[in-house]
Design a protein around this motif. Sequence first.
Motif, PDB file in Angstrom:
ATOM      1  N   CYS A  22      15.313  25.735  52.627  1.00 21.83           N
ATOM      2  CA  CYS A  22      15.987  27.162  51.680  1.00 21.83           C
ATOM      3  C   CYS A  22      16.425  27.617  51.323  1.00 21.83           C
ATOM      4  N   ALA A  23      17.076  27.157  50.128  1.00 17.41           N
ATOM      5  CA  ALA A  23      18.310  27.344  48.924  1.00 17.41           C
ATOM      6  C   ALA A  23      18.645  28.543  48.822  1.00 17.41           C
ATOM      7  N   ALA A  24      19.779  28.939  49.202  1.00 21.50           N
ATOM      8  CA  ALA A  24      19.631  29.985  48.768  1.00 21.50           C
ATOM      9  C   ALA A  24      21.625  30.533  47.782  1.00 21.50           C
ATOM     10  N   SER A  25      20.993  31.372  46.587  1.00 17.67           N
ATOM     11  CA  SER A  25      22.336  31.593  45.768  1.00 17.67           C
ATOM     12  C   SER A  25      22.258  32.874  45.400  1.00 17.67           C
ATOM     13  N   GLY A  26      23.028  32.847  45.290  1.00 17.74           N
ATOM     14  CA  GLY A  26      24.089  34.904  44.357  1.00 17.74           C
ATOM     15  C   GLY A  26      24.333  35.442  45.270  1.00 17.74           C
ATOM     16  N   ARG A  27      24.200  36.177  46.106  1.00 16.17           N
ATOM     17  CA  ARG A  27      25.449  37.638  46.599  1.00 16.17           C
ATOM     18  C   ARG A  27      24.824  36.797  48.181  1.00 16.17           C
ATOM     19  N   THR A  28      25.148  35.324  48.398  1.00 10.76           N
ATOM     20  CA  THR A  28      24.895  34.749  50.067  1.00 10.76           C
ATOM     21  C   THR A  28      26.276  34.950  50.853  1.00 10.76           C
ATOM     22  N   PHE A  29      27.534  35.779  50.578  1.00  9.45           N
ATOM     23  CA  PHE A  29      28.567  36.365  50.709  1.00  9.45           C
ATOM     24  C   PHE A  29      27.745  37.673  52.136  1.00  9.45           C
ATOM     25  N   GLY A  30      26.773  38.074  51.547  1.00  4.88           N
ATOM     26  CA  GLY A  30      25.871  39.009  52.631  1.00  4.88           C
ATOM     27  C   GLY A  30      24.952  38.742  53.243  1.00  4.88           C
ATOM     28  N   ILE A  31      24.813  37.923  53.591  1.00  2.00           N
ATOM     29  CA  ILE A  31      23.572  37.385  54.301  1.00  2.00           C
ATOM     30  C   ILE A  31      24.143  37.417  56.015  1.00  2.00           C
ATOM     31  N   ASN A  32      22.939  38.359  57.059  1.00  2.00           N
ATOM     32  CA  ASN A  32      23.763  38.106  58.220  1.00  2.00           C
ATOM     33  C   ASN A  32      22.463  37.333  59.347  1.00  2.00           C
ATOM     34  N   THR A  33      21.578  37.315  58.545  1.00  5.73           N
ATOM     35  CA  THR A  33      20.202  36.574  59.451  1.00  5.73           C
ATOM     36  C   THR A  33      18.766  35.829  58.165  1.00  5.73           C
ATOM     37  N   MET A  34      18.579  34.943  58.605  1.00  5.37           N
ATOM     38  CA  MET A  34      18.094  34.114  57.672  1.00  5.37           C
ATOM     39  C   MET A  34      17.057  34.456  58.729  1.00  5.37           C
ATOM     40  N   GLY A  35      15.517  34.095  58.010  1.00  7.40           N
ATOM     41  CA  GLY A  35      14.378  33.997  58.732  1.00  7.40           C
ATOM     42  C   GLY A  35      13.396  33.526  57.853  1.00  7.40           C
ATOM     43  N   TRP A  36      12.099  32.577  59.081  1.00  8.03           N
ATOM     44  CA  TRP A  36      11.336  31.866  58.488  1.00  8.03           C
ATOM     45  C   TRP A  36      10.502  32.347  59.105  1.00  8.03           C
ATOM     46  N   PHE A  37       8.662  32.608  58.409  1.00  7.69           N
ATOM     47  CA  PHE A  37       8.578  33.679  58.201  1.00  7.69           C
ATOM     48  C   PHE A  37       6.559  32.368  57.760  1.00  7.69           C
ATOM     49  N   ARG A  38       5.499  32.954  58.597  1.00  8.19           N
ATOM     50  CA  ARG A  38       4.798  31.919  57.535  1.00  8.19           C
ATOM     51  C   ARG A  38       2.896  33.090  57.719  1.00  8.19           C
ATOM     52  N   GLN A  39       1.902  32.868  56.606  1.00  3.81           N
ATOM     53  CA  GLN A  39       1.058  33.791  56.298  1.00  3.81           C
ATOM     54  C   GLN A  39      -0.102  32.204  56.475  1.00  3.81           C
ATOM     55  N   ALA A  40      -1.062  32.760  57.437  1.00  2.00           N
ATOM     56  CA  ALA A  40      -2.178  32.527  57.104  1.00  2.00           C
ATOM     57  C   ALA A  40      -3.583  32.712  56.514  1.00  2.00           C
ATOM     58  N   LEU A  41      -4.058  32.178  55.822  1.00  2.00           N
ATOM     59  CA  LEU A  41      -5.315  32.439  54.857  1.00  2.00           C
ATOM     60  C   LEU A  41      -5.836  33.555  55.305  1.00  2.00           C
ATOM     61  N   GLY A  42      -6.051  34.696  55.062  1.00  3.16           N
ATOM     62  CA  GLY A  42      -6.531  36.667  55.294  1.00  3.16           C
ATOM     63  C   GLY A  42      -6.408  36.715  57.024  1.00  3.16           C
ATOM     64  N   LYS A  43      -4.546  36.475  57.234  1.00  6.01           N
ATOM     65  CA  LYS A  43      -3.790  37.073  58.526  1.00  6.01           C
ATOM     66  C   LYS A  43      -2.697  37.324  58.018  1.00  6.01           C
ATOM     67  N   GLU A  44      -1.745  37.813  58.509  1.00  5.60           N
ATOM     68  CA  GLU A  44      -0.373  38.623  58.167  1.00  5.60           C
ATOM     69  C   GLU A  44       0.706  37.450  58.762  1.00  5.60           C
ATOM     70  N   ARG A  45       1.523  38.222  57.843  1.00  4.84           N
ATOM     71  CA  ARG A  45       3.230  36.941  57.818  1.00  4.84           C
ATOM     72  C   ARG A  45       3.961  37.721  58.745  1.00  4.84           C
ATOM     73  N   GLU A  46       3.635  36.649  59.512  1.00  7.15           N
ATOM     74  CA  GLU A  46       4.085  36.422  61.172  1.00  7.15           C
ATOM     75  C   GLU A  46       5.654  35.825  61.160  1.00  7.15           C
ATOM     76  N   PHE A  47       6.620  36.045  62.392  1.00  6.48           N
ATOM     77  CA  PHE A  47       7.697  35.781  62.335  1.00  6.48           C
ATOM     78  C   PHE A  47       7.514  34.322  63.209  1.00  6.48           C
TER      79      PHE A  47
END
Length: 124
Positions: A22-47
């Motif tokens: 995951c490449a980030a650009s722009g106002r990256t100096f303000g980032i405190n946490t980066m996360g990965w989430f996933r979403q399976a078909l028909g399900k809610e997005r999960e951490f």
Amino acid sequence: QVHLVESGGGLMQAGGSLRLSCAASGRTFGINTMGWFRQALGKEREFVAAITWSLGNTYYADSVKGRFTISRDNAKNTVYLQMNTLKPEDTGVYYCAANLGPLGFRQPNLYAYWGQGTQVTVSS
């Protein structure tokens, strides 16, 4: 504004490995946490996993602990998700997200910026 672009998804057999970036650009100096989430078909997005930008503290969902590793390269403004011993239940669209606000990592609503997602499909 922070712009996020994921890459590295694909089709893999169970037991195999993939690495997402995951490449980030722009106002990256303000980032405190980066996360990965996933979403399976028909399900809610999960951490899935998160990493603090400055100290590199990592957090994982129980379902991926011991199999997935999140890391970051601050010089490249890039976060990685190494996924080993993949299982069919890992199938879904994987999103990276950036949190510039309140401390925390598990709830999707803490993250203001999201990538477009990359598909991961694990066959049995």
